[in-house]
Motif scaffolding. Structure first.
Motif, PDB file in Angstrom:
ATOM      1  N   UNK A 164       4.039  83.179   6.793  1.00  0.00           N
ATOM      2  CA  UNK A 164       3.823  83.079   8.236  1.00  0.00           C
ATOM      3  C   UNK A 164       2.783  82.014   8.582  1.00  0.00           C
ATOM      4  N   UNK A 165       1.723  81.967   7.817  1.00  0.00           N
ATOM      5  CA  UNK A 165       0.695  80.952   8.072  1.00  0.00           C
ATOM      6  C   UNK A 165       1.255  79.541   7.945  1.00  0.00           C
ATOM      7  N   UNK A 166       2.023  79.327   6.877  1.00  0.00           N
ATOM      8  CA  UNK A 166       2.623  78.004   6.679  1.00  0.00           C
ATOM      9  C   UNK A 166       3.673  77.728   7.744  1.00  0.00           C
ATOM     10  N   UNK A 167       4.382  78.768   8.157  1.00  0.00           N
ATOM     11  CA  UNK A 167       5.383  78.597   9.211  1.00  0.00           C
ATOM     12  C   UNK A 167       4.750  78.151  10.512  1.00  0.00           C
ATOM     13  N   UNK A 168       3.606  78.739  10.858  1.00  0.00           N
ATOM     14  CA  UNK A 168       2.918  78.322  12.082  1.00  0.00           C
ATOM     15  C   UNK A 168       2.472  76.865  11.983  1.00  0.00           C
ATOM     16  N   UNK A 169       1.975  76.506  10.826  1.00  0.00           N
ATOM     17  CA  UNK A 169       1.541  75.117  10.632  1.00  0.00           C
ATOM     18  C   UNK A 169       2.720  74.157  10.769  1.00  0.00           C
ATOM     19  N   UNK A 170       3.830  74.523  10.153  1.00  0.00           N
ATOM     20  CA  UNK A 170       5.021  73.666  10.231  1.00  0.00           C
ATOM     21  C   UNK A 170       5.556  73.595  11.657  1.00  0.00           C
ATOM     22  N   UNK A 171       5.520  74.730  12.364  1.00  0.00           N
ATOM     23  CA  UNK A 171       6.000  74.755  13.751  1.00  0.00           C
ATOM     24  C   UNK A 171       5.153  73.845  14.627  1.00  0.00           C
ATOM     25  N   UNK A 172       3.846  73.879  14.446  1.00  0.00           N
ATOM     26  CA  UNK A 172       2.965  73.052  15.273  1.00  0.00           C
ATOM     27  C   UNK A 172       3.175  71.567  15.012  1.00  0.00           C
ATOM     28  N   UNK A 188       9.539  73.307  18.477  1.00  0.00           N
ATOM     29  CA  UNK A 188      10.967  73.570  18.350  1.00  0.00           C
ATOM     30  C   UNK A 188      11.284  75.036  18.619  1.00  0.00           C
ATOM     31  N   UNK A 189      12.292  75.270  19.440  1.00  0.00           N
ATOM     32  CA  UNK A 189      12.656  76.633  19.831  1.00  0.00           C
ATOM     33  C   UNK A 189      13.179  77.437  18.642  1.00  0.00           C
ATOM     34  N   UNK A 190      14.061  76.826  17.856  1.00  0.00           N
ATOM     35  CA  UNK A 190      14.609  77.535  16.710  1.00  0.00           C
ATOM     36  C   UNK A 190      13.540  77.895  15.697  1.00  0.00           C
ATOM     37  N   UNK A 191      12.613  76.967  15.486  1.00  0.00           N
ATOM     38  CA  UNK A 191      11.512  77.242  14.580  1.00  0.00           C
ATOM     39  C   UNK A 191      10.644  78.382  15.078  1.00  0.00           C
ATOM     40  N   UNK A 192      10.414  78.411  16.402  1.00  0.00           N
ATOM     41  CA  UNK A 192       9.634  79.510  16.980  1.00  0.00           C
ATOM     42  C   UNK A 192      10.353  80.847  16.786  1.00  0.00           C
ATOM     43  N   UNK A 193      11.681  80.824  16.973  1.00  0.00           N
ATOM     44  CA  UNK A 193      12.448  82.047  16.776  1.00  0.00           C
ATOM     45  C   UNK A 193      12.369  82.547  15.348  1.00  0.00           C
ATOM     46  N   UNK A 194      12.480  81.634  14.394  1.00  0.00           N
ATOM     47  CA  UNK A 194      12.397  82.021  12.985  1.00  0.00           C
ATOM     48  C   UNK A 194      11.017  82.572  12.658  1.00  0.00           C
ATOM     49  N   UNK A 195       9.979  81.945  13.200  1.00  0.00           N
ATOM     50  CA  UNK A 195       8.619  82.424  12.943  1.00  0.00           C
ATOM     51  C   UNK A 195       8.422  83.836  13.488  1.00  0.00           C
ATOM     52  N   UNK A 196       9.000  84.118  14.641  1.00  0.00           N
ATOM     53  CA  UNK A 196       8.913  85.475  15.187  1.00  0.00           C
ATOM     54  C   UNK A 196       9.544  86.487  14.234  1.00  0.00           C
ATOM     55  N   UNK A 197      10.663  86.116  13.644  1.00  0.00           N
ATOM     56  CA  UNK A 197      11.339  87.002  12.689  1.00  0.00           C
ATOM     57  C   UNK A 197      10.458  87.221  11.468  1.00  0.00           C
ATOM     58  N   UNK A 198       9.905  86.134  10.944  1.00  0.00           N
ATOM     59  CA  UNK A 198       9.036  86.251   9.772  1.00  0.00           C
ATOM     60  C   UNK A 198       7.800  87.092  10.092  1.00  0.00           C
ATOM     61  N   UNK A 199       7.244  86.934  11.284  1.00  0.00           N
ATOM     62  CA  UNK A 199       6.089  87.742  11.676  1.00  0.00           C
ATOM     63  C   UNK A 199       6.465  89.216  11.761  1.00  0.00           C
TER      64      UNK A 199
END
Length: 622
Positions: A164-172, A188-199
């Motif tokens: 999740x931490x790396x996902x947030x960094x990649x999303x930003x 990116x919207x899709x990236x935000x959606x995936x991060x929500x799932x991972x969270x």
């Protein structure tokens, strides 16, 4: 430390997916507002949510303590329910995941990392021209980090936290990889959606580690990335420790640099003319060896993908056994489908006009901006949209603004009944009934086709009401109101009660009252022996149903009809209407009319050819 945190099994995985789905579902509209690429492919949040919902449903049906079997169930459900680019990519991420853990009862941290990585590999293969700065990038960076960290981390919870931490960094960082994101000032919207799932995955694991609910507040308050627009227009990223919803809100509206009156939706900063391929096209191909033999073709996923790439962009091709899922933005959808039909039969076809969708967005933004235009700083594209509306120029925007106030979608059970609804001014008629209920998606698609701000939906069958109500949350850009009609006569009464000049509340109230004043009856036949409400019913008997209660069951059709009519007219009525089914015989109908006229001399009888299957007669009394 509990063993299940070192290894997770199928039950753990189910909880993770359910929590991930909840996180996405609760933030759908915030993800939708980020959607900017491709433009506009429905709404990213909605597509991902519907896709994941389909996966969760299949997972619940085939739940297993073995993570391999549970992951396979999820992957199959995601594939069948995949919607849009983001949905298909999401399905491939978990298809690859499932392939990696296929034989496992449980997995450890290294296996989890490997499964995430295999999902990324499969997702990239599914996309003809992978674009960085999207959901693919977020998934890739998170998985790559997981593989590296799994060399030192054995705790699955800790590993998911790293993901999740790396996902947030990649999303930003997505705006730095995809110029259009930087231009608009969002992630990116899709990236935000995936991060929500991972969270959600992480929250489920934390609850398992510390006890259900003990980490909820901490998980919600975990640092998020604020996307802010600097004075010079550059996108900045940071790790400000803000509440999760605040982080997403900041990304949606452009952060601290957003000026009053600026378009809130990312798509509003783009021009409709920039859409080169105007139709979002999705379908499934069920591969048929016989067809391929006739055409001389042999299906090969890579070759097929390359062939379709000539017809448009945003292409995704996913093959699984004898099923192939296709998503493409094309200018000529028919050409794409004709080509695909050489390999098999098509199903689940969905075609949406993206230019119309985008125009809807521009209009909504224009109307919202009208109230704050004084002193407002807006983009050129938004100014253009406002100008088109204000000056009434002959364009698509004017067409959207000229939407009528009300429209109707009804479910009909026969061509004759459909013709009646059409004559009453109904916009869209869905063919359905007791054995062929339209799906929620069918209803949503019909509502989208109605050129009205508010669309009334009449299910006309108790088995369809729930699907119609479920569709309400899926309809975009207009209001959908379900009038819970349980039979065709109620639907006709509701349409007749409608007044074009009345306000919504008045019309809704009038239609509800109208359906309460109609007595509805149906005549069909029994498919098995049974006993209901002290009534013995034999297979083949003709049964009369008054509203939802069986009131007659006779081996003679006319006798059953007579008893049903008696029940319908027990409290009196002025008009009886017969809608004859496709198997109703003329002489039987005449004899029934004669019985009503002779027995109830004050009652007026009308007869219409309904053409409905299974039901010899649909009868209304009012």
């Amino acid at each position: 430390m509990s063993k299940h945190l070192v290894r997770i099994n199928g039950n753990d995985f189910i909880r993770m997916v359910e929590k991930g789905a909840q996180q996405l579902r609760e933030n759908v509209e915030k993800v939708n507002a980020l959607n900017v690429f491709p433009v506009p492919d429905g709404d990213t949040g909605t597509n991902m949510n519907l896709t994941l919902t389909s996966g969760v449903e299949e997972l619940k049906r085939r739940s297993s303590q073995q993570i391999g079997k549970s992951a396979d169930a999820l992957a199959k459900g995601l594939l069948m329910g995949a919607r849009g680019n983001s949905g298909v990519i999401l399905s491939q991420l978990f298809r690859g995941f499932s392939k990696e853990v296929m034989e496992a009862d449980s997995i450890d941290a290294k296996q989890l990392a490997a499964a995430l990585q295999n999902g990324v590999t499969m997702a990239y293969k599914a996309v003809v021209k992978p674009v960085e700065g999207t959901i693919l990038t977020v998934a890739k960076e998170a998985a790559k980090h997981a593989v590296k960290q799994a060399e030192r981390i054995s705790n699955v919870v800790e590993l998911m936290r790293e993901v999740c931490n790396k996902g947030r960094e990649a999303l930003s960082n997505t705006p730095n990889l995809l110029p259009i994101l930087k231009q608009v000032g969002v992630v990116d919207a899709g990236g935000q959606g995936l991060l929500l799932i991972y969270e959600g995955f992480l929250q489920a694991l934390e609850q398992g580690e510390e006890g259900a609910g003990s980490k909820d507040n901490e998980a919600e308050a975990r640092p998020g990335y604020l996307i802010a627009t600097a004075p010079d227009g550059a996108v900045q990223t940071g790790t400000n420790p803000v509440h999760r919803s605040s982080a997403i809100d900041a990304a949606v509206i452009g952060g601290a640099g957003t000026t009053i009156g600026e378009p809130k939706r990312a798509q509003a900063k783009l021009s409709t003319e920039d859409i080169e391929f105007g139709y979002c096209t999705e379908f499934m191909v069920t591969l048929q060896a016989q067809k391929q033999k006739l055409t001389g073709l042999i299906f090969d996923e890579q070759v097929f993908r390359q062939e379709l790439s000539n017809f448009g962009d945003s292409l995704l091709v996913v093959a699984d056994d004898d099923l192939v899922k296709v998503h493409i933005h094309a200018e000529y959808p028919g050409t794409v489908m004709n080509h695909a039909m050489q390999y098999g039969d098509l199903s689940r076809i969905k075609i949406e006009n993206m230019r119309d969708q985008h125009t809807h967005i521009l209009l909504e933004e224009a109307e919202e901006l009208n109230g704050s235009r004084s002193g407002a700083a807006i983009t050129n594209d938004s100014q253009q949209a406002v100008s088109v509306v204000d000056h009434g120029s002959m364009g698509t925007v004017q067409d959207v603004r000229e939407l009528k106030q009300y429209g109707f979608v009804v479910v009909s059970a026969g061509q004759g009944i459909s013709n009646i609804f059409n004559s009453l001014g109904v916009d869209q008629v869905l063919h359905g009934g007791q054995t062929m209920n339209p799906s929620t998606e069918d209803i949503v698609n019909a509502v989208r086709l109605v050129p009205a701000h508010t669309v009334f939906v009449l299910p006309n069958n108790s088995n369809i009401i729930m699907a119609a109500r479920q569709a309400v949350d899926l309809v975009e850009h207009k209001q959908m109101v379900v009038i819970p009609t349980k039979a065709i006569p109620q639907g006709i009464a509701a349409v007749l009660a409608f007044q074009e000049n009345a306000v919504l509340e008045e019309n809704t109230d009038s239609m509800h009252k109208a359906i309460g004043q109609v007595q509805s009856g149906q005549v069909t036949y029994a498919v098995r022996d049974t006993r209901i409400d002290d009534m013995d019913i034999a297979q083949g008997d003709y049964i009369g149903i008054h509203n939802s209660k069986i009131v007659s069951a006779e081996p003679d059709l006319l006798l059953s009809c007579k008893r049903l009519v008696d029940s319908l007219l027990n409290d009196g009525a002025e008009i009886v209407t017969l809608y004859t089914g496709e198997e109703a015989e003329h002489d039987q109908t005449e004899r029934l009319v004669s019985y009503i006229e002779d027995t109830y001399k004050e009652v007026e009888v009308e007869v219409h050819a309904g053409g409905q299957p299974l039901y010899y007669y649909i009868i209304s009394a009012e």
